[in-house]
Design a protein around this motif. Structure first.
Motif, short mmCIF file in Angstrom:
data_model
loop_
_atom_site.label_atom_id
_atom_site.label_comp_id
_atom_site.label_asym_id
_atom_site.label_seq_id
_atom_site.Cartn_x
_atom_site.Cartn_y
_atom_site.Cartn_z
N LYS A 108 12.15 24.91 -10.38
CA LYS A 108 11.22 26.03 -10.41
C LYS A 108 10.73 26.34 -9.00
CE LYS A 108 9.53 25.29 -15.13
NZ LYS A 108 8.34 25.00 -15.96
N GLY A 109 10.79 27.60 -8.63
CA GLY A 109 10.36 28.03 -7.30
C GLY A 109 11.14 29.26 -6.88
N LYS A 110 10.59 29.98 -5.90
CA LYS A 110 11.21 31.21 -5.42
C LYS A 110 11.39 31.13 -3.91
CE LYS A 110 8.74 33.61 -9.13
NZ LYS A 110 9.92 33.69 -10.01
N VAL A 111 12.43 31.73 -3.41
CA VAL A 111 12.72 31.70 -1.98
C VAL A 111 12.29 33.03 -1.36
CG1 VAL A 111 14.54 31.46 -0.24
CG2 VAL A 111 14.62 30.09 -2.33
N ARG A 112 11.39 32.94 -0.38
CA ARG A 112 10.85 34.14 0.25
C ARG A 112 10.80 33.97 1.77
NH1 ARG A 112 11.93 35.33 -4.15
NH2 ARG A 112 10.66 36.37 -5.75
N LYS A 113 10.77 35.07 2.48
CA LYS A 113 10.77 35.05 3.94
C LYS A 113 9.41 34.62 4.47
CE LYS A 113 12.41 37.73 7.90
NZ LYS A 113 13.02 39.01 8.34
N PHE A 114 9.43 33.91 5.60
CA PHE A 114 8.17 33.59 6.28
C PHE A 114 7.45 34.89 6.62
CE2 PHE A 114 10.44 29.62 7.58
CZ PHE A 114 9.52 28.71 7.09
N LYS A 115 6.14 34.91 6.41
CA LYS A 115 5.35 36.11 6.71
C LYS A 115 4.15 35.74 7.56
CE LYS A 115 6.60 38.77 2.60
NZ LYS A 115 6.10 39.49 1.40
N GLY A 116 3.70 36.68 8.36
CA GLY A 116 2.54 36.47 9.21
C GLY A 116 2.89 36.77 10.65
N LYS A 117 1.95 37.37 11.37
CA LYS A 117 2.21 37.81 12.74
C LYS A 117 2.42 36.64 13.69
CE LYS A 117 -2.74 38.29 13.83
NZ LYS A 117 -3.79 39.23 14.29
N ASN A 118 1.94 35.46 13.32
CA ASN A 118 2.07 34.31 14.22
C ASN A 118 3.39 33.55 14.04
OD1 ASN A 118 -0.50 34.69 15.35
ND2 ASN A 118 -1.47 33.63 13.64
N TYR A 119 4.13 33.90 13.01
CA TYR A 119 5.38 33.20 12.75
C TYR A 119 6.49 33.65 13.71
CZ TYR A 119 3.77 31.33 8.26
OH TYR A 119 3.11 30.65 7.29
N LYS A 120 7.27 32.69 14.16
CA LYS A 120 8.50 33.00 14.86
C LYS A 120 9.63 32.82 13.86
CE LYS A 120 6.91 31.51 19.44
NZ LYS A 120 7.14 30.57 20.58
N VAL A 121 10.31 33.91 13.57
CA VAL A 121 11.37 33.89 12.56
C VAL A 121 12.68 34.34 13.21
CG1 VAL A 121 12.12 34.78 10.33
CG2 VAL A 121 9.68 34.38 10.76
N PRO A 122 13.76 33.58 13.05
CA PRO A 122 13.88 32.40 12.19
C PRO A 122 13.21 31.15 12.78
CG PRO A 122 15.93 32.78 13.37
CD PRO A 122 15.05 33.97 13.65
N HIS A 123 12.96 30.22 11.89
CA HIS A 123 12.45 28.90 12.27
C HIS A 123 13.65 28.08 12.73
CE1 HIS A 123 10.89 24.78 10.54
NE2 HIS A 123 10.80 24.82 11.87
N ILE A 124 13.75 27.88 14.03
CA ILE A 124 14.89 27.16 14.60
C ILE A 124 14.39 26.00 15.45
CG2 ILE A 124 16.91 27.30 16.12
CD1 ILE A 124 17.11 30.24 15.52
N GLY A 125 14.96 24.83 15.21
CA GLY A 125 14.65 23.69 16.06
C GLY A 125 14.10 22.51 15.29
N TRP A 126 13.51 21.59 16.04
CA TRP A 126 13.05 20.32 15.50
C TRP A 126 11.62 20.42 15.01
CZ3 TRP A 126 16.54 16.48 15.03
CH2 TRP A 126 17.71 16.61 15.78
#
Length: 210
Positions: A108-126
């Motif tokens: 159970k769960g849904k896959v959605r994009k990161f949201k918010g002005k502070n996010y760096k998308v895509p999330h890449i790295g450690w």
């Protein structure tokens, strides 16, 4: 024997190389007979949610995955293989017109994009992984809490059933599920094959549990 499913998604070489460190009894395959006889199944790869589900459905491989799970055999999803374990996603190849794409629906769960002005998308790295329900986790057995894992994704699962979450990652203050385990189904949002000794231990735990 472990079947690593060939369903047309990318970034396979490093995954196969990592698996080979712990067993020689595996095959990268879409052969029906091999899939039927496999003791465990791994869904690897990079790419888009809708493309992954299209490939599974159009090729007929979806039925083999469903049958495998119904029989109680172990299934391990990595990156996009992790995301399609959930109910649905709004990720499409074009990204211009959002639509809900059904997933495998095992968790159970849904896959959605990161949201918010502070996010760096895509999330890449450690990034650190924080263990949840450690006493019940097979994947994270003998793995140190707050170990670093390697991520590359723009979407993450939300509204996930809490009992299935074994590990979370903190990204700009949001803790999203990064490891799930439910009965014979498990998966990681990050790439264990690219996460050095930490990630290799997770693969080892899965393989040695078979």
């Amino acid at each position: 024997m472990i079947a690593v499913l060939d369903y047309g998604m990318g970034n396979i070489h490093s995954c196969l190389k990592a698996i080979s460190l712990f067993t020689s009894d595996f095959a990268y395959t879409k052969d029906p007979e091999t899939l039927r006889s496999a003791q465990a199944l791994i869904l690897p790869g990079d790419g888009h949610f809708d493309k992954a589900m299209f490939n599974l459905n159009e090729s007929g491989l979806r039925q083999f995955v469903d049958d495998h799970v119904t029989k109680g055999k172990p299934l391990f999803g990595i990156c996009i293989g992790f995301q399609i374990l959930f109910e649905d996603s709004d990720e499409t190849i074009s990204g211009n017109q959002k639509q809900i794409v059904p997933g495998l629906g095992y968790i159970k769960g849904k896959v959605r994009k990161f949201k918010g002005k502070n996010y760096k998308v895509p999330h890449i790295g450690w990034n650190k992984l924080y263990k949840r329900n450690p006493s019940k986790s097979n994947l994270l057995k003998n793995v140190e809490d707050e170990s670093f894992a390697y991520f590359i994704h723009s979407y993450r699962p939300v509204d996930v059933e809490s009992k299935a979450v074994s590990g979370v990652c903190d990204y700009y203050g949001e803790r999203f599920p990064a490891v799930v385990e439910k009965e014979n189904i498990c998966g990681t949002q990050f790439h264990p094959e690219k996460s050095h000794s930490f990630g290799l231990k997770i693969l080892e735990n899965f393989i040695k549990s078979l």
